[in-house]
Design an enzyme around this catalytic site. Sequence first.
Site, short mmCIF file in Angstrom:
data_model
loop_
_atom_site.label_atom_id
_atom_site.label_comp_id
_atom_site.label_asym_id
_atom_site.label_seq_id
_atom_site.Cartn_x
_atom_site.Cartn_y
_atom_site.Cartn_z
N LYS A 66 44.09 115.80 103.17
CA LYS A 66 43.72 114.48 103.70
C LYS A 66 42.22 114.34 103.97
O LYS A 66 41.65 113.27 103.77
CB LYS A 66 44.52 114.18 104.99
N ASP A 102 49.02 106.36 108.44
CA ASP A 102 49.83 107.14 109.40
C ASP A 102 49.93 106.44 110.76
O ASP A 102 51.01 106.34 111.35
CB ASP A 102 49.23 108.54 109.61
P1 NDP Z 1 46.64 120.08 112.63
O1 NDP Z 1 46.77 121.47 112.13
O2 NDP Z 1 45.45 119.27 112.23
O3 NDP Z 1 46.62 120.12 114.25
C1 NDP Z 1 47.56 120.89 114.94
C2 NDP Z 1 47.52 120.54 116.43
O4 NDP Z 1 48.61 121.19 117.07
C3 NDP Z 1 46.25 121.00 117.16
O5 NDP Z 1 45.97 120.06 118.18
C4 NDP Z 1 46.69 122.35 117.75
O6 NDP Z 1 46.00 122.71 118.93
C5 NDP Z 1 48.12 122.02 118.12
N1 NDP Z 1 49.01 123.20 118.20
C6 NDP Z 1 49.45 123.97 117.18
N2 NDP Z 1 50.30 124.92 117.64
C7 NDP Z 1 50.38 124.74 118.99
C8 NDP Z 1 51.10 125.40 120.03
N3 NDP Z 1 51.90 126.43 119.78
N4 NDP Z 1 50.94 124.95 121.30
C9 NDP Z 1 50.14 123.90 121.58
N5 NDP Z 1 49.44 123.22 120.63
C10 NDP Z 1 49.57 123.64 119.35
O7 NDP Z 1 48.02 119.37 112.27
P2 NDP Z 1 48.26 117.80 112.02
O8 NDP Z 1 47.54 117.08 113.10
O9 NDP Z 1 47.99 117.46 110.63
O10 NDP Z 1 49.87 117.66 112.21
C11 NDP Z 1 50.49 117.72 113.50
C12 NDP Z 1 51.96 117.38 113.39
O11 NDP Z 1 52.17 116.01 113.03
C13 NDP Z 1 52.74 118.19 112.36
O12 NDP Z 1 53.97 118.61 112.97
C14 NDP Z 1 53.00 117.22 111.24
O13 NDP Z 1 54.17 117.55 110.53
C15 NDP Z 1 53.15 115.93 112.02
N6 NDP Z 1 52.91 114.71 111.20
C16 NDP Z 1 53.94 113.83 111.00
C17 NDP Z 1 53.77 112.67 110.25
C18 NDP Z 1 54.94 111.73 110.05
O14 NDP Z 1 54.84 110.84 109.19
N7 NDP Z 1 56.01 111.86 110.81
C19 NDP Z 1 52.47 112.35 109.63
C20 NDP Z 1 51.44 113.32 109.93
C21 NDP Z 1 51.67 114.46 110.66
P3 NDP Z 1 44.61 123.57 118.84
O15 NDP Z 1 43.54 122.56 118.54
O16 NDP Z 1 44.48 124.16 120.20
O17 NDP Z 1 44.79 124.58 117.75
#
Ligand code: NDP
Length: 279
Positions: A66, A102
């Site tokens: 993206k 999104d």
């Molecule tokens: P990114 O990898 O960009 O970001 C991940 C985020 O999750 C960060 O804020 C990270 O925190 C946090 N995180 C990961 N693991 C943990 C944990 N164990 N505890 C607390 N925080 C955690 O991912 P995306 O933003 O691209 O995607 C996020 C979610 O959104 C996914 O599950 C994806 O499938 C979903 N999604 C759904 C869509 C839909 O159409 N339904 C569309 C787009 C996304 P930190 O910064 O501290 O690492």
Amino acid sequence: MSDLYAVFGNPVAHSKSPLIHAAFAAATGQDLTYEARLAPVDGFARAVADFVAVGGKGANVTVPFKEEAFRLSGSLSERAARAGAVNTLVFRDGAIFGDNTDGAGLVRDITHNLGFSLAGKHILLLGAGGAARGVIAPLLGERPAALRIVNRSAGKATDLAAAFSDLAAEQGVAIDAGSFEATAGQAFDVVINATSASLSGSGLPLPAAIFAPGSLAYDMMYGKGETPFLGQARAQGAAHLADGLGMLAEQAAEAFFVWRGLRPQTATLLAELRRTTGA
Ligand code: NDP
């Protein structure tokens, strides 16, 4: 010949987008073909160029491309520029236009499908990754009273709140950010999980009493059965629970609108997706 569209990702075989867009095309009588295209992790631009060369009219973009799609776009919608990421590409007259549907998908699922108005509400957004960033401007556009962003790495949440402070001020929304612990003692009408914690089956360190009476817990993640976050929300007394399948359908409908100028209905499709995924 049918107009050609695709979704690019890596991996991409699991994508529901081909099924969704085929259903939209059938329902609206549009003559188009939509396929999943696996791009090498270091070969996204080449894969897009090859697709344009065979007549591709547009594409969706999923993980991990993206941000690269954002950089590849010659022009951007305002919402894509704000998101810093592109999930919808339009190829026209040798140019690439990038959009991001999104956030619009999330807002439409909450306000239209779930019938939950965001105006005047207190919203808590969990996560500060790409998905969180993409939904902030559309959420602010609904004019909630306040938006708080919380992230495991709290500094990223603070940076995001700062990046959107001008837009929040324009819309009259109080925006702030911090850590999970620093959110103790605050209650919210809507809590949205935009972390990927549910993907690994992990719960989140949610402080007690964050769910106000009548609140909605929304997990962008979807899958078979209840997600860990929605399980936590249920145990903590959230009144309404929703997963991200509706967001998936609505972001696709918005992309279809960008390409074809027609907005497909999603209710039948969503029911079918729930039946086939068990979500
Ligand atoms: P990114 O990898 O960009 O970001 C991940 C985020 O999750 C960060 O804020 C990270 O925190 C946090 N995180 C990961 N693991 C943990 C944990 N164990 N505890 C607390 N925080 C955690 O991912 P995306 O933003 O691209 O995607 C996020 C979610 O959104 C996914 O599950 C994806 O499938 C979903 N999604 C759904 C869509 C839909 O159409 N339904 C569309 C787009 C996304 P930190 O910064 O501290 O690492």
